[in-house]
Design a protein around this motif. Structure first.
Motif, PDB file in Angstrom:
ATOM      1  N   MET A   1     104.942  18.598  70.220  1.00  0.00           N
ATOM      2  CA  MET A   1     105.139  19.191  68.896  1.00  0.00           C
ATOM      3  C   MET A   1     103.866  19.923  68.465  1.00  0.00           C
ATOM      4  O   MET A   1     102.761  19.451  68.721  1.00  0.00           O
ATOM      5  N   LYS A   5     103.221  21.190  62.523  1.00  0.00           N
ATOM      6  CA  LYS A   5     104.444  20.435  62.236  1.00  0.00           C
ATOM      7  C   LYS A   5     104.149  18.928  62.273  1.00  0.00           C
ATOM      8  O   LYS A   5     104.570  18.172  61.393  1.00  0.00           O
ATOM      9  N   LEU A   6     103.404  18.513  63.307  1.00  0.00           N
ATOM     10  CA  LEU A   6     103.073  17.089  63.453  1.00  0.00           C
ATOM     11  C   LEU A   6     102.372  16.572  62.201  1.00  0.00           C
ATOM     12  O   LEU A   6     102.753  15.539  61.628  1.00  0.00           O
ATOM     13  N   ASN A   9     104.571  16.560  59.107  1.00  0.00           N
ATOM     14  CA  ASN A   9     105.544  15.452  59.165  1.00  0.00           C
ATOM     15  C   ASN A   9     104.897  14.116  58.808  1.00  0.00           C
ATOM     16  O   ASN A   9     105.578  13.185  58.392  1.00  0.00           O
ATOM     17  N   LEU A  10     103.595  14.017  58.981  1.00  0.00           N
ATOM     18  CA  LEU A  10     102.909  12.763  58.645  1.00  0.00           C
ATOM     19  C   LEU A  10     102.571  12.695  57.153  1.00  0.00           C
ATOM     20  O   LEU A  10     101.906  11.766  56.709  1.00  0.00           O
ATOM     21  N   SER A  14     102.776  20.371  53.020  1.00  0.00           N
ATOM     22  CA  SER A  14     103.780  21.257  53.620  1.00  0.00           C
ATOM     23  C   SER A  14     103.141  21.938  54.841  1.00  0.00           C
ATOM     24  O   SER A  14     101.914  21.889  55.016  1.00  0.00           O
ATOM     25  N   ARG A  15     103.960  22.594  55.639  1.00  0.00           N
ATOM     26  CA  ARG A  15     103.382  23.320  56.796  1.00  0.00           C
ATOM     27  C   ARG A  15     102.384  24.364  56.314  1.00  0.00           C
ATOM     28  O   ARG A  15     101.367  24.591  56.959  1.00  0.00           O
ATOM     29  N   VAL A  57     105.086   8.437  64.612  1.00  0.00           N
ATOM     30  CA  VAL A  57     106.281   7.637  64.306  1.00  0.00           C
ATOM     31  C   VAL A  57     106.204   6.320  65.077  1.00  0.00           C
ATOM     32  O   VAL A  57     105.800   6.297  66.245  1.00  0.00           O
ATOM     33  N   ARG A  91     106.155  10.915  54.595  1.00  0.00           N
ATOM     34  CA  ARG A  91     106.245  11.125  56.041  1.00  0.00           C
ATOM     35  C   ARG A  91     107.697  11.397  56.401  1.00  0.00           C
ATOM     36  O   ARG A  91     108.604  10.978  55.679  1.00  0.00           O
ATOM     37  N   SER A  92     107.901  12.024  57.520  1.00  0.00           N
ATOM     38  CA  SER A  92     109.251  12.232  58.002  1.00  0.00           C
ATOM     39  C   SER A  92     109.319  11.716  59.442  1.00  0.00           C
ATOM     40  O   SER A  92     108.683  12.305  60.307  1.00  0.00           O
ATOM     41  N   ASP A 113     108.357   3.101  59.654  1.00  0.00           N
ATOM     42  CA  ASP A 113     109.138   4.341  59.661  1.00  0.00           C
ATOM     43  C   ASP A 113     110.087   4.338  60.867  1.00  0.00           C
ATOM     44  O   ASP A 113     110.716   5.346  61.159  1.00  0.00           O
TER      45      ASP A 113
END
Ligand code: URA
Length: 237
Positions: A1, A5-6, A9-10, A14-15, A57, A91-92, A113
């Motif tokens: 990734m 983005k990594l 996502n944490l 935002s990007r 994750v 986080r996603s 998560d």
């Protein structure tokens, strides 16, 4: 990734925010060398503002929950998520508590998560033992151990009997109770069904994992061997 983005996502932003962090030189390697958005580097070498990047994750966090905070995202009062870094909630995938403790229960609360891990820990099939220390309003009668261990004890408005639980009496109004389920207000309702009232309740352990020296209100990330302790043999009731 890709790194942008990594890191987004944490929960670091935002990007667009993260791209700006790269441009500002806030993202470096372990030697302080500025990283660029298209660099390919191991996760554990990345620093944000000189701090290690949060784990990927599979994050598992242990909190020593204090009194008066709710295991909810929406409660108008203080919630457990207020005790963790705000980025953990964005986080996603997001970090969620593994089951709940009541507002007035203290002690070991886990977050992850990793949805599969969460379900493995809370599933009654997994038989993960949770140990609670309770102080009581009334002296124990003497028959509670047998009742809790029976496997036939019914709680009001429930259809299934409770799985056997183990009571260790520590004093006339002081006991540890080991349960393998996580029913609503379970420990308080078990003592209430035995004619008592829980005054203070603290969770000491989940499986073979204990709080150790973690101070009240503090949290820390668990290492893989500590997560494995949750399912370690001998950690069931
Ligand atoms: N049982 C309870 O009654 N309360 C908790 O918070 C956890 C288990």
């Amino acid at each position: 990734m890709k790194l942008v983005k990594l890191i987004a996502n944490l929960g670091y932003g935002s990007r667009k925010d993260v791209a700006q962090m790269f441009r500002a030189g806030r993202i470096t390697d372990a030697d302080g060398e500025v990283l660029y958005a298209d660099d390919v580097v191991p996760h554990d070498t990345i620093r944000v503002d000189d701090e290690p990047l949060d784990p990927p994750v599979g994050l598992v966090v242990m909190l020593n929950k204090p009194l008066g905070v709710t295991c909810s995202r929406k409660d108008p009062g203080r919630v457990v998520y207020d005790l963790l870094p705000p980025r953990f909630s964005v986080r996603s995938p997001a970090l969620s508590s593994v089951g709940r403790l009541d507002r007035d229960t203290t002690g070991l609360l886990l977050f992850t998560d990793d949805g599969a891990l969460l379900h493995r820990i809370i599933s009654p099939k997994a038989q993960v033992a949770k140990v609670y220390e309770a102080t009581l309003a009334e002296d124990l009668r003497g028959d509670e151990g047998q009742l809790f261990a029976s496997g036939t004890m019914m709680l009001e408005s429930e259809k299934e009997p409770l799985a056997p639980a183990v009571l260790e009496v520590l004093g006339p109004r002081h006991a540890c109770l080991t349960v393998t389920e996580g029913r609503y207000h379970q420990v308080r309702r078990m003592f209430a069904a035995a004619g008592n009232h829980v005054e203070t309740l603290r969770r000491l352990s989940v499986g073979g994992l204990t709080l150790g020296e973690l101070p009240l209100g503090e949290w820390r990330v668990l290492a893989a061997d500590e997560v494995a302790l949750i399912f370690s043999p001998g950690a069931t009731a």
